[in-house]
Design a protein around this motif. Structure first.
Motif, PDB file in Angstrom:
ATOM      1  N   THR A  51      24.799  47.851 -28.260  1.00 20.19           N
ATOM      2  CA  THR A  51      24.015  47.228 -27.190  1.00 20.19           C
ATOM      3  C   THR A  51      24.967  46.769 -26.072  1.00 20.19           C
ATOM      4  OG1 THR A  51      22.340  45.561 -26.699  1.00 20.19           O
ATOM      5  CG2 THR A  51      24.056  44.946 -28.276  1.00 20.19           C
ATOM      6  N   MET A  52      24.434  46.118 -25.057  1.00 23.48           N
ATOM      7  CA  MET A  52      25.181  45.711 -23.864  1.00 23.48           C
ATOM      8  C   MET A  52      25.696  46.919 -23.082  1.00 23.48           C
ATOM      9  SD  MET A  52      27.111  42.127 -24.763  1.00 23.48           S
ATOM     10  CE  MET A  52      28.389  42.802 -25.784  1.00 23.48           C
ATOM     11  N   GLY A  53      24.978  48.049 -23.194  1.00 27.81           N
ATOM     12  CA  GLY A  53      25.362  49.246 -22.462  1.00 27.81           C
ATOM     13  C   GLY A  53      25.233  49.093 -20.961  1.00 27.81           C
ATOM     14  N   GLY A  54      24.572  48.037 -20.521  1.00 22.77           N
ATOM     15  CA  GLY A  54      24.460  47.766 -19.094  1.00 22.77           C
ATOM     16  C   GLY A  54      25.808  47.635 -18.413  1.00 22.77           C
ATOM     17  N   LEU A  55      26.842  47.349 -19.192  1.00 21.83           N
ATOM     18  CA  LEU A  55      28.196  47.273 -18.625  1.00 21.83           C
ATOM     19  C   LEU A  55      28.572  48.599 -17.969  1.00 21.83           C
ATOM     20  CD1 LEU A  55      29.988  45.395 -21.552  1.00 21.83           C
ATOM     21  CD2 LEU A  55      29.594  44.499 -19.238  1.00 21.83           C
ATOM     22  N   ALA A  56      28.153  49.699 -18.571  1.00 23.36           N
ATOM     23  CA  ALA A  56      28.442  51.021 -18.015  1.00 23.36           C
ATOM     24  C   ALA A  56      27.699  51.217 -16.695  1.00 23.36           C
ATOM     25  CB  ALA A  56      28.044  52.105 -19.015  1.00 23.36           C
ATOM     26  N   MET A  57      26.486  50.712 -16.619  1.00 27.26           N
ATOM     27  CA  MET A  57      25.713  50.794 -15.384  1.00 27.26           C
ATOM     28  C   MET A  57      26.418  50.050 -14.253  1.00 27.26           C
ATOM     29  SD  MET A  57      21.853  50.112 -16.714  1.00 27.26           S
ATOM     30  CE  MET A  57      20.900  51.363 -17.563  1.00 27.26           C
ATOM     31  N   LEU A  58      26.904  48.867 -14.581  1.00 27.47           N
ATOM     32  CA  LEU A  58      27.594  48.060 -13.578  1.00 27.47           C
ATOM     33  C   LEU A  58      28.855  48.758 -13.082  1.00 27.47           C
ATOM     34  CD1 LEU A  58      27.215  44.494 -15.148  1.00 27.47           C
ATOM     35  CD2 LEU A  58      25.955  45.452 -13.217  1.00 27.47           C
ATOM     36  N   LEU A  82      25.699  42.876 -10.024  1.00 25.63           N
ATOM     37  CA  LEU A  82      26.794  42.301 -10.806  1.00 25.63           C
ATOM     38  C   LEU A  82      26.484  40.858 -11.203  1.00 25.63           C
ATOM     39  CD1 LEU A  82      29.861  43.706  -8.808  1.00 25.63           C
ATOM     40  CD2 LEU A  82      29.195  44.332 -11.135  1.00 25.63           C
ATOM     41  N   SER A  83      25.917  40.092 -10.261  1.00 22.62           N
ATOM     42  CA  SER A  83      25.560  38.697 -10.555  1.00 22.62           C
ATOM     43  C   SER A  83      24.516  38.631 -11.660  1.00 22.62           C
ATOM     44  CB  SER A  83      25.022  38.019  -9.290  1.00 22.62           C
ATOM     45  OG  SER A  83      25.979  38.025  -8.252  1.00 22.62           O
ATOM     46  N   ALA A  84      23.463  39.452 -11.519  1.00 23.52           N
ATOM     47  CA  ALA A  84      22.398  39.456 -12.527  1.00 23.52           C
ATOM     48  C   ALA A  84      22.909  40.008 -13.858  1.00 23.52           C
ATOM     49  CB  ALA A  84      21.217  40.287 -12.031  1.00 23.52           C
ATOM     50  N   GLY A  85      23.773  41.020 -13.783  1.00 22.26           N
ATOM     51  CA  GLY A  85      24.335  41.599 -14.995  1.00 22.26           C
ATOM     52  C   GLY A  85      25.153  40.592 -15.789  1.00 22.26           C
ATOM     53  N   LEU A  86      25.859  39.717 -15.093  1.00 27.79           N
ATOM     54  CA  LEU A  86      26.651  38.683 -15.766  1.00 27.79           C
ATOM     55  C   LEU A  86      25.739  37.687 -16.489  1.00 27.79           C
ATOM     56  CD1 LEU A  86      29.456  37.922 -13.142  1.00 27.79           C
ATOM     57  CD2 LEU A  86      29.720  39.002 -15.394  1.00 27.79           C
ATOM     58  N   VAL A  87      24.623  37.351 -15.848  1.00 28.44           N
ATOM     59  CA  VAL A  87      23.649  36.453 -16.492  1.00 28.44           C
ATOM     60  C   VAL A  87      23.088  37.121 -17.754  1.00 28.44           C
ATOM     61  CG1 VAL A  87      21.410  35.314 -16.257  1.00 28.44           C
ATOM     62  CG2 VAL A  87      23.023  35.305 -14.337  1.00 28.44           C
ATOM     63  N   SER A 272      19.194  45.498 -18.129  1.00 33.21           N
ATOM     64  CA  SER A 272      17.847  45.269 -17.588  1.00 33.21           C
ATOM     65  C   SER A 272      17.863  44.232 -16.468  1.00 33.21           C
ATOM     66  CB  SER A 272      16.895  44.832 -18.706  1.00 33.21           C
ATOM     67  OG  SER A 272      17.296  43.623 -19.304  1.00 33.21           O
ATOM     68  N   PHE A 273      18.683  43.194 -16.605  1.00 34.09           N
ATOM     69  CA  PHE A 273      18.798  42.195 -15.539  1.00 34.09           C
ATOM     70  C   PHE A 273      19.403  42.834 -14.286  1.00 34.09           C
ATOM     71  CE2 PHE A 273      18.507  37.637 -17.280  1.00 34.09           C
ATOM     72  CZ  PHE A 273      17.586  38.011 -18.253  1.00 34.09           C
ATOM     73  N   ALA A 274      20.452  43.639 -14.475  1.00 37.46           N
ATOM     74  CA  ALA A 274      21.121  44.281 -13.345  1.00 37.46           C
ATOM     75  C   ALA A 274      20.199  45.261 -12.634  1.00 37.46           C
ATOM     76  CB  ALA A 274      22.386  44.994 -13.822  1.00 37.46           C
ATOM     77  N   LEU A 275      19.501  46.093 -13.412  1.00 36.05           N
ATOM     78  CA  LEU A 275      18.591  47.070 -12.818  1.00 36.05           C
ATOM     79  C   LEU A 275      17.438  46.385 -12.084  1.00 36.05           C
ATOM     80  CD1 LEU A 275      18.099  50.023 -15.350  1.00 36.05           C
ATOM     81  CD2 LEU A 275      19.291  50.038 -13.155  1.00 36.05           C
ATOM     82  N   GLY A 276      16.849  45.379 -12.718  1.00 38.88           N
ATOM     83  CA  GLY A 276      15.724  44.679 -12.096  1.00 38.88           C
ATOM     84  C   GLY A 276      16.117  44.018 -10.788  1.00 38.88           C
ATOM     85  N   ALA A 277      17.253  43.327 -10.791  1.00 38.52           N
ATOM     86  CA  ALA A 277      17.719  42.634  -9.584  1.00 38.52           C
ATOM     87  C   ALA A 277      18.141  43.628  -8.512  1.00 38.52           C
ATOM     88  CB  ALA A 277      18.873  41.699  -9.935  1.00 38.52           C
ATOM     89  N   GLY A 278      18.861  44.687  -8.919  1.00 41.41           N
ATOM     90  CA  GLY A 278      19.331  45.682  -7.958  1.00 41.41           C
ATOM     91  C   GLY A 278      18.182  46.424  -7.300  1.00 41.41           C
TER      92      GLY A 278
END
Length: 358
Positions: A51-58, A82-87, A272-278
């Motif tokens: 999990t935490m694959g969102g790091l690759a998206m960022l 990046l801000s949302a991804g960190l949260v 999901s946070f990064a994608l939604g915010a972006g």
């Protein structure tokens, strides 16, 4: 180079970079045993998926921003991501800690039985999650109607209040840039654009986060929605707005290579946070927020249905809606394809309607 060629090149660059970063991040997460522990009984086979694959998206989005640093909208979109991804990352890290272990009960009778809010068919099993289910369990065990087949670890989650506060702060970040037009749908909002931006950030993050419950569901929907927003921006003569959406399409599609059913990596709240915010940021900055909201219809409806369930207006056996559909017998693959198809139809219809009206 034409605007269309620039968009295609930006998409290809981000798509390939995200594939590489996802492969790299997946290996690291697997080696570190940073894996998922699904709480939905039907998804037990996904236990152990990184999990935490969102790091690759960022990383993919950041590389695109570095290549196209002259694109102000893109750079701001990636900064908000990046801000949302960190949260989201903080929430994912918190989730590595087990809060409790819930029992899994199976109906061993020849008739349906009720436990908590669920009705179990013969041979069907479910987590004993709610207070009512826990109070029902002793009597069902004594009557020989159920048996305990196992236990499911439940991860620790951050408080909803804290998540909303963090999302409000992200919305304030975006509003503070002054890059969002104060005109919404032709109306001058003035200072009231600030709460509109904050509400948009909160709504988009939670919509994408909620829909991220099946392999490739969120990534696929965001691929379709982002690509549609990029196309809409181009046909309305707004190529600047199309660039961030082209990058979001590349990020989502690149991650989908490994996240499609059966997924070998999960985006987690980081993704999901990064994608939604972006996504919503790109909509605000490009002044195509109305189309961006339409393209995100399915996740938005899912949120509304869940809110109605929590307000006891309607009753779902399992939340969110896609898990209810699975509980009712629809396979995960069919649900994913159905949601993708509906999103595509909505986007194509919206684009066609706009062209017809003009």
């Amino acid at each position: 180079m034409s605007n269309t060629e620039t968009l295609i090149l930006a998409f290809i660059l981000t798509f390939l970079a995200t594939i590489f970063f996802t492969y790299f991040v997946r290996k690291i997460l697997k080696d570190a045993d940073v894996t998922d522990s699904p709480i939905v009984t039907e998804h037990k086979h996904k236990t152990g998926t990184p999990t935490m694959g969102g790091l690759a998206m960022l990383l993919g989005a950041a590389l695109a921003a570095a290549f196209y640093f002259n694109e102000k909208n893109l750079v701001l979109t990636v900064l908000i991501m990046l801000s949302a991804g960190l949260v989201g990352l903080l929430d994912d890290l918190l989730g590595l800690k087990i809060k409790e272990v819930q029992k899994v009960a199976r109906n061993i009778t020849s008739k349906p039985i009720t436990i908590g809010r669920l009705t179990l068919k013969p041979g069907e099993e479910a987590r004993v999650a709610t207070e009512k289910a826990r109070s029902d369990l002793p009597d069902l065990l004594n009557d020989g109607k159920v048996e305990i087949t196992g236990k499911t670890p439940i991860k620790t989650e951050g408080k909803e209040r804290d998540k909303i506060i963090a999302q409000i702060i992200i919305g304030i970040f975006l509003a503070a840039t002054g890059a969002v037009s104060s005109a919404v749908l032709g109306f001058e909002a003035g200072i009231f654009i600030i709460p509109v931006v904050i509400f948009g950030i909160i709504g988009s993050i939670n919509s994408v986060n909620l829909i991220d419950g099946m392999d490739g569901l969120a990534a696929g929907i965001l691929t379709i929605a982002s690509a549609s927003c990029a196309i809409f921006s181009m046909i309305t003569g707004n190529p600047t707005a199309a660039v961030p959406f082209a990058i979001l399409t590349g990020v989502s599609a690149g991650f989908l290579v490994f996240n499609r059913y059966p997924a070998s990596i999960i985006m987690g709240d980081t993704g999901s946070f990064a994608l939604g915010a972006g996504y919503i940021t790109a909509g605000f900055l490009g002044d195509v927020i109305y189309f961006a909201v339409i393209a995100l219809t399915i996740p938005i409806i899912s949120v509304i249905v869940s809110l109605m369930h929590r307000a006891h207006i309607i009753k779902l056996p399992v939340e969110p809606l896609h898990h209810t559909l699975h509980y009712k017998g629809l396979s995960e693959k069919k649900i994913i394809i159905l949601y993708w198809l509906i999103t595509l139809i909505i986007c194509v219809t919206a684009i066609a309607t706009y062209q017809f009206i003009l």
